[in-house]
Design a protein around this motif. Sequence first.
Motif, PDB file in Angstrom:
ATOM      1  N   VAL A   1      36.226  10.215 -19.485  1.00 43.22           N
ATOM      2  CA  VAL A   1      37.601  10.725 -19.538  1.00 43.22           C
ATOM      3  C   VAL A   1      38.585   9.654 -19.071  1.00 43.22           C
ATOM      4  O   VAL A   1      39.584   9.370 -19.734  1.00 43.22           O
ATOM      5  CB  VAL A   1      37.742  11.998 -18.681  1.00 43.22           C
ATOM      6  CG1 VAL A   1      39.200  12.428 -18.585  1.00 43.22           C
ATOM      7  CG2 VAL A   1      36.890  13.125 -19.258  1.00 43.22           C
ATOM      8  N   LEU A   2      38.299   9.045 -17.916  1.00 39.03           N
ATOM      9  CA  LEU A   2      39.251   8.127 -17.291  1.00 39.03           C
ATOM     10  C   LEU A   2      39.532   6.905 -18.159  1.00 39.03           C
ATOM     11  O   LEU A   2      40.634   6.356 -18.131  1.00 39.03           O
ATOM     12  CB  LEU A   2      38.727   7.693 -15.921  1.00 39.03           C
ATOM     13  CG  LEU A   2      38.559   8.815 -14.884  1.00 39.03           C
ATOM     14  CD1 LEU A   2      37.938   8.256 -13.607  1.00 39.03           C
ATOM     15  CD2 LEU A   2      39.892   9.475 -14.580  1.00 39.03           C
TER      16      LEU A   2
ATOM     17  N   GLN B   1      45.125   9.164 -14.990  1.00 37.80           N
ATOM     18  CA  GLN B   1      43.885   9.027 -14.219  1.00 37.80           C
ATOM     19  C   GLN B   1      44.044   9.661 -12.834  1.00 37.80           C
ATOM     20  O   GLN B   1      43.150  10.384 -12.367  1.00 37.80           O
ATOM     21  CB  GLN B   1      43.525   7.549 -14.061  1.00 37.80           C
ATOM     22  CG  GLN B   1      43.159   6.835 -15.343  1.00 37.80           C
ATOM     23  CD  GLN B   1      43.064   5.337 -15.143  1.00 37.80           C
ATOM     24  OE1 GLN B   1      42.840   4.844 -14.029  1.00 37.80           O
ATOM     25  NE2 GLN B   1      43.262   4.579 -16.210  1.00 37.80           N
ATOM     26  N   ALA B   2      45.180   9.389 -12.181  1.00 37.34           N
ATOM     27  CA  ALA B   2      45.439   9.954 -10.855  1.00 37.34           C
ATOM     28  C   ALA B   2      45.440  11.476 -10.904  1.00 37.34           C
ATOM     29  O   ALA B   2      44.905  12.144 -10.011  1.00 37.34           O
ATOM     30  CB  ALA B   2      46.769   9.432 -10.313  1.00 37.34           C
ATOM     31  N   GLU B   3      46.019  12.046 -11.963  1.00 40.29           N
ATOM     32  CA  GLU B   3      46.065  13.502 -12.116  1.00 40.29           C
ATOM     33  C   GLU B   3      44.653  14.077 -12.232  1.00 40.29           C
ATOM     34  O   GLU B   3      44.334  15.101 -11.625  1.00 40.29           O
ATOM     35  CB  GLU B   3      46.898  13.873 -13.355  1.00 40.29           C
ATOM     36  CG  GLU B   3      47.056  15.358 -13.588  1.00 40.29           C
ATOM     37  CD  GLU B   3      47.983  16.052 -12.603  1.00 40.29           C
ATOM     38  OE1 GLU B   3      47.966  17.294 -12.544  1.00 40.29           O
ATOM     39  OE2 GLU B   3      48.715  15.354 -11.871  1.00 40.29           O
TER      40      GLU B   3
ATOM     41  N   TYR C   1      30.816  13.753 -10.561  1.00 44.39           N
ATOM     42  CA  TYR C   1      30.235  12.573 -11.193  1.00 44.39           C
ATOM     43  C   TYR C   1      31.156  12.084 -12.310  1.00 44.39           C
ATOM     44  O   TYR C   1      31.420  12.807 -13.267  1.00 44.39           O
ATOM     45  CB  TYR C   1      28.830  12.884 -11.712  1.00 44.39           C
ATOM     46  CG  TYR C   1      27.900  13.228 -10.583  1.00 44.39           C
ATOM     47  CD1 TYR C   1      27.262  12.231  -9.850  1.00 44.39           C
ATOM     48  CD2 TYR C   1      27.708  14.553 -10.180  1.00 44.39           C
ATOM     49  CE1 TYR C   1      26.454  12.536  -8.763  1.00 44.39           C
ATOM     50  CE2 TYR C   1      26.899  14.870  -9.102  1.00 44.39           C
ATOM     51  CZ  TYR C   1      26.273  13.852  -8.398  1.00 44.39           C
ATOM     52  OH  TYR C   1      25.484  14.161  -7.324  1.00 44.39           O
ATOM     53  N   PHE C   2      31.650  10.861 -12.136  1.00 46.90           N
ATOM     54  CA  PHE C   2      32.531  10.240 -13.123  1.00 46.90           C
ATOM     55  C   PHE C   2      31.739   9.197 -13.894  1.00 46.90           C
ATOM     56  O   PHE C   2      31.301   8.190 -13.313  1.00 46.90           O
ATOM     57  CB  PHE C   2      33.718   9.566 -12.433  1.00 46.90           C
ATOM     58  CG  PHE C   2      34.641  10.519 -11.722  1.00 46.90           C
ATOM     59  CD1 PHE C   2      35.680  11.145 -12.411  1.00 46.90           C
ATOM     60  CD2 PHE C   2      34.481  10.790 -10.375  1.00 46.90           C
ATOM     61  CE1 PHE C   2      36.544  12.022 -11.761  1.00 46.90           C
ATOM     62  CE2 PHE C   2      35.338  11.658  -9.716  1.00 46.90           C
ATOM     63  CZ  PHE C   2      36.366  12.278 -10.417  1.00 46.90           C
ATOM     64  N   ALA C   3      31.547   9.436 -15.192  1.00 45.52           N
ATOM     65  CA  ALA C   3      30.912   8.434 -16.051  1.00 45.52           C
ATOM     66  C   ALA C   3      32.017   7.631 -16.733  1.00 45.52           C
ATOM     67  O   ALA C   3      32.968   8.204 -17.283  1.00 45.52           O
ATOM     68  CB  ALA C   3      30.022   9.098 -17.087  1.00 45.52           C
ATOM     69  N   VAL C   4      31.903   6.304 -16.668  1.00 41.42           N
ATOM     70  CA  VAL C   4      32.889   5.431 -17.300  1.00 41.42           C
ATOM     71  C   VAL C   4      32.172   4.429 -18.194  1.00 41.42           C
ATOM     72  O   VAL C   4      31.015   4.068 -17.958  1.00 41.42           O
ATOM     73  CB  VAL C   4      33.757   4.701 -16.252  1.00 41.42           C
ATOM     74  CG1 VAL C   4      34.516   5.700 -15.388  1.00 41.42           C
ATOM     75  CG2 VAL C   4      32.916   3.764 -15.392  1.00 41.42           C
ATOM     76  N   ARG C   5      32.877   3.984 -19.213  1.00 38.98           N
ATOM     77  CA  ARG C   5      32.301   3.007 -20.143  1.00 38.98           C
ATOM     78  C   ARG C   5      32.322   1.611 -19.530  1.00 38.98           C
ATOM     79  O   ARG C   5      33.260   1.239 -18.843  1.00 38.98           O
ATOM     80  CB  ARG C   5      33.078   3.015 -21.457  1.00 38.98           C
ATOM     81  CG  ARG C   5      32.840   4.252 -22.301  1.00 38.98           C
ATOM     82  CD  ARG C   5      33.651   4.192 -23.586  1.00 38.98           C
ATOM     83  NE  ARG C   5      33.342   2.969 -24.352  1.00 38.98           N
ATOM     84  CZ  ARG C   5      33.999   2.603 -25.440  1.00 38.98           C
ATOM     85  NH1 ARG C   5      35.003   3.343 -25.892  1.00 38.98           N
ATOM     86  NH2 ARG C   5      33.664   1.494 -26.076  1.00 38.98           N
ATOM     87  N   ARG C   6      31.289   0.840 -19.819  1.00 39.35           N
ATOM     88  CA  ARG C   6      31.225  -0.546 -19.383  1.00 39.35           C
ATOM     89  C   ARG C   6      31.169  -1.505 -20.582  1.00 39.35           C
ATOM     90  O   ARG C   6      30.916  -2.687 -20.409  1.00 39.35           O
ATOM     91  CB  ARG C   6      29.989  -0.757 -18.488  1.00 39.35           C
ATOM     92  CG  ARG C   6      30.176  -0.200 -17.091  1.00 39.35           C
ATOM     93  CD  ARG C   6      31.062  -1.102 -16.253  1.00 39.35           C
ATOM     94  NE  ARG C   6      31.474  -0.483 -15.001  1.00 39.35           N
ATOM     95  CZ  ARG C   6      32.672   0.023 -14.779  1.00 39.35           C
ATOM     96  NH1 ARG C   6      33.599   0.003 -15.725  1.00 39.35           N
ATOM     97  NH2 ARG C   6      32.975   0.536 -13.619  1.00 39.35           N
TER      98      ARG C   6
END
Length: 286
Positions: free
Chosen positions: A80-81, A89-91, A107-112
């Motif tokens: 999402v972020l 993102q802050a919201e 749990y925040f999944a982020v792309r790398r």
Amino acid sequence: MSNQNQNSHLTAIERTSLSYPARILITQKKIKGKVLDFGCGVGKDVELLKEKGFDIAGYDPFYFPEFPTEKYDTILCFYVLNVLLLEEQAEVLMNVSHLLKPTGKAYFAVRRDIQFEGFRMHKIHKKETYQCIIKLPYVSVYKNENCEIYEYESYTSLHKGNTNLSPFLIGEEGRELIVETATVFSFYDKFPVSEGHALIVPKRLVSNYFDLTLKEQTACWIVANKVKSILQGKYNPDGFNIGINVNEAAGQTVWHSHIHIIPRFKGDVENPRGGIRGVIPGKKEY
């Protein structure tokens, strides 16, 4: 959502199988209790996790826009972020922290695997969508070249009693978190002036508000706006006093800079005229 980033929902992927982060977290036995998929997109993970017996609900501002009203043991926020602007993102971080139970984990999944940051033309939808690289100050529980998963716990629960981080964390009873971002946390005052009296505190231990960076000050006021909105919905005050004590001469007693947000109610004092001018009582009237 910001008007500058109206197409973030177009990045939602329609899948037929469980997402990669969900499979990792199942393997690690991280998904527990009452679960929320925050920013669930078209909702495939919600559907498939329900089939596996998980007690899960989904929220997405575009596809499932009914905002949650309960608290959750586990919150999932996958990819999402990366497609949101900084204020968006802050919201998300504030909403997730507010919806999490005090002992819960998110749990925040982020792309790398993002090649560049900024707006780009979406290959399928042919509309501009945004993407950026995300780094969070939380524990990383998984990482490869494509994906990283961060584990978040409430700052006031995770660091309870750690006065090296903040004098506000003293004691073992903990503080009820209101919302949190990467650099700011907020909670209810231990000795409230009125019902709902809240404090906004930067995570960096600085005693004087004016010694904070402009970025830190801005982050504090982003959180202040969110907290005010929450207090309005919860307590329905008729007004607010908002203030900062800087140095002993101005009444500061806790040497970690903080903003007071004090809900006010009609009739709570005989004559409220002058408001914040009352810090010097004899000069309140004019």
